[in-house]
Every structure is written in structure tokens, then in C-alpha cells.
Design a protein around this motif. Structure first.
Motif, mmCIF file in Angstrom:
data_model
loop_
_atom_site.group_PDB
_atom_site.id
_atom_site.type_symbol
_atom_site.label_atom_id
_atom_site.label_comp_id
_atom_site.label_asym_id
_atom_site.label_seq_id
_atom_site.Cartn_x
_atom_site.Cartn_y
_atom_site.Cartn_z
ATOM 1 N N HIS A 89 -31.751 -17.345 25.622
ATOM 2 C CA HIS A 89 -32.502 -16.981 26.825
ATOM 3 C C HIS A 89 -32.456 -18.093 27.867
ATOM 4 N N PHE A 113 -44.631 -15.451 33.016
ATOM 5 C CA PHE A 113 -43.263 -15.153 32.591
ATOM 6 C C PHE A 113 -42.650 -16.354 31.889
ATOM 7 N N GLN A 116 -42.995 -16.932 28.149
ATOM 8 C CA GLN A 116 -42.100 -16.188 27.275
ATOM 9 C C GLN A 116 -40.663 -16.703 27.366
ATOM 10 N N TYR A 117 -40.230 -17.078 28.581
ATOM 11 C CA TYR A 117 -38.848 -17.520 28.797
ATOM 12 C C TYR A 117 -38.837 -18.807 29.623
ATOM 13 N N ALA A 277 -31.338 -10.016 27.989
ATOM 14 C CA ALA A 277 -32.674 -9.638 27.512
ATOM 15 C C ALA A 277 -33.760 -10.233 28.393
ATOM 16 N N TYR A 278 -33.553 -11.487 28.842
ATOM 17 C CA TYR A 278 -34.599 -12.115 29.663
ATOM 18 C C TYR A 278 -34.749 -11.404 31.003
ATOM 19 N N GLN A 280 -34.154 -8.089 31.562
ATOM 20 C CA GLN A 280 -34.843 -6.834 31.291
ATOM 21 C C GLN A 280 -36.341 -7.068 31.098
ATOM 22 N N TYR A 281 -36.679 -8.154 30.390
ATOM 23 C CA TYR A 281 -38.092 -8.477 30.205
ATOM 24 C C TYR A 281 -38.752 -8.792 31.544
ATOM 25 N N PHE A 282 -38.065 -9.547 32.414
ATOM 26 C CA PHE A 282 -38.618 -9.917 33.723
ATOM 27 C C PHE A 282 -38.939 -8.672 34.546
ATOM 28 N N LYS A 284 -39.551 -5.579 33.470
ATOM 29 C CA LYS A 284 -40.706 -4.882 32.882
ATOM 30 C C LYS A 284 -42.000 -5.625 33.181
ATOM 31 N N TRP A 285 -41.945 -6.952 33.077
ATOM 32 C CA TRP A 285 -43.136 -7.768 33.346
ATOM 33 C C TRP A 285 -43.573 -7.638 34.803
#
Length: 298
Positions: A89, A113, A116-117, A277-278, A280-282, A284-285
Motif C-alpha cells: 500500500h 485515511f 489505514q494507509y 486497493a488503497y 479503492q479504499y480512498f 469508499k472512505w
């Protein structure tokens, strides 16, 4: 067996000067090693190795080929670092969004954020003009307003009403009532994102647009809001900006009998099959953050 694997096998054979030793080292049938080299010779139409019963060595063309292939293998291994970075990540996100959305919503919560990352860098392109994903090399854009481009992937976030408001200072300086039939007695705060200026600007509603004169025209939302709060004219801002200021009695909503223009708030993406993945997470967040903030205000 892909081409990079065949290149690596060829280099090992050239270095060890033996098909058998390479087969033992890689735990592969000798026929697989022979095939890898022969397929390269066939593809590039060149003899790479001189073969005898006792020894294998490079031809003159094989020496040049070996030098080029070593560079290709080195480059491919450098590119494989991206796989490792994504697994760990490590990377960056370039996002474009309006200035006030960046300053009021994204930046104050960005530390959430990073919990998490922590190794992901976020580059914010904040602009009140429409950000260009291609020219500014952005990964995504948050757009307030209708999307005209049909070559982007559009992901809806929310909708907002465009409120018409004035400050108390404006009301105290203008004795005329603010009614749809009395607007000729009033000024608007002009707002323009392009370098084209006229003597009039517009109030925009769902069913109509009304032109009004202005004394001041600005090119960004921070100046626009500041001018409105200073009583320099009637102005329009999205409900998520207006409601807190109305609750604090800094602004007063007017012309409520007119149906508000609905503003769409969307993510815009270029068409890409793969996103880390990071990233996609960003998305959604940020989507969850914006929906939560907007729903709590409205």
C-alpha cells in the motif's frame, strides 16, 4: 512460459554454458530449457548459441542479444516493484475537487485515511473550474454540477439544492423587499470561472434564470462567499455550504418560493480496469465521508 522467463533461461544458459546445469538449477526438464532458447532463435531469426557435445557458447549475435536481454530483465524487475508497492500500500492518489469541498471536508478528515494507509500520498488539485483528468493527470475528480462528458465513468455521491441567500448586512443596506418582482432593485454577486465578463450575472433556479446587475465579480468560491457575507449582493451557494451559516444567523435564505436548482455531486474516473486497493479504499472512505456530512446538514 512467457517471454521474460525465456529471456532469463537464455541468459542462464549463456552464463553457465550448459543446458543441463540450467535444467538442474531450475528443476525443469532439459527439453524445456532447449525449447526456451530455440523459440527465441526462431522468433528473432538469429543463431544465439553455438552447441557442441562438450560446450555451449554465445555466437557474435548472441553476445549482442545477451546484452540487450539483460537490460530488459533489469527493467522488468524494476517494474515488478510496483506490485510490491501495491501489496504494501505504497503509492499516491491525485484527486481534483472544488476548493471549499477540499478545505471544509477532505483536508480536516484526511488523517482518518492515513490511519489505514500511512504510506499513501494524496495530491489535491483544488479548483472551482472543472478539473481535466487527462491534462492534470488526475485519478479522479469530485464534480458539483451536471456531467457533460460521456467518456468518463460517473459514480453518483449525492444531490444538493442551490440556495439563494443574503447577509444581514445586505438587507440593512437595501430597503427594497427581495421578491421575484422586485429584483430589479437589487445587485447580485457576480461569479465567473472563465475570462468572459458581461454587465449582468444570473440567479439560476430549476425552472428559470434571472439576470441581474452586479457591482463585483469574482472567480473562486471563497471570494464569492466572502463577498456575499460582506453584503455585496444576492448570491447562491449549495445547501451544504448555506445551512451552517443560516443556522449561525450569518445568512438569510430568500426567494424560497422558487424551486431550487438541483446540483449533482459525482465522482468522475477515466476508464481503468485496475485500481490499487488503497485507491479503492480512498474512494469508499471519501464517498462515505461526503454522504455523512451532507446528510447531517440537510
Amino acid at each position: 512460459m512467457d517471454k521474460i522467463e525465456r529471456f532469463k533461461i537464455f541468459c542462464l544458459v549463456a552464463e553457465k554454458q550448459s543446458f543441463a546445469k540450467v535444467a538442474n538449477q531450475l528443476d525443469l526438464p532439459r527439453s524445456s530449457i532447449t525449447y526456451a532458447v530455440q523459440s527465441l532463435e526462431k522468433e528473432y531469426e538469429v543463431l544465439l548459441l553455438n552447441r557442441t557435445t562438450r560446450k555451449v557458447n554465445l555466437t557474435n549475435d548472441g553476445v549482442l542479444f545477451y546484452q540487450e536481454v539483460r537490460q530488459l530483465i533489469f527493467q522488468s524487475e524494476k517494474l515488478n516493484q510496483f506490485k510490491l508497492q501495491n501489496r504494501e500500500h505504497v503509492g499516491q492518489i491525485r484527486i481534483g475537487l472544488p476548493i471549499r469541498m477540499a478545505t471544509q471536508y477532505l483536508i480536516p478528515h484526511l488523517s482518518e485515511f492515513y490511519q489505514q494507509y500511512p504510506k499513501v500520498k494524496v495530491l489535491i488539485h483544488s479548483s472551482d473550474d472543472f478539473s481535466n483528468l487527462l491534462e492534470e493527470r488526475l485519478d479522479c475528480v469530485v464534480r458539483v454540477g451536471n456531467v457533460m462528458e460521456n467518456h468518463f465513468i460517473v459514480r453518483p455521491i449525492a444531490k444538493a439544492d442551490l440556495y439563494t441567500v443574503v447577509s444581514k448586512k445586505y438587507l440593512s443596506n437595501n430597503p427594497h423587499s427581495i421578491h421575484i418582482d422586485q429584483l430589479h432593485n437589487h445587485f447580485i454577486v457576480g461569479y465567473q470561472v472563465e475570462n468572459t465578463y458581461f454587465g449582468l450575472s444570473e440567479l439560476v433556479f430549476q425552472d428559470r434564470q434571472i439576470e441581474l446587475p452586479y457591482q463585483l465579480v469574482v472567480e473562486d468560491t471563497e471570494s464569492y462567499l466572502k463577498a456575499g457575507l460582506q453584503g455585496l449582493g444576492i448570491f447562491q451557494i449549495p445547501d451544504f455550504d448555506a445551512i451552517p451559516l443560516i443556522q449561525e444567523q450569518e445568512l438569510i435564505r430568500v426567494l424560497e418560493e422558487e424551486k431550487c436548482l438541483k446540483l449533482e455531486i459525482n465522482f468522475l474516473f477515466l476508464e481503468r480496469k485496475y485500481r490499487p486497493a488503497y485507491f479503492q479504499y480512498f474512494i469508499k472512505w471519501l464517498e462515505s465521508l461526503l454522504k455523512n456530512k451532507l446528510s447531517n446538514l440537510i
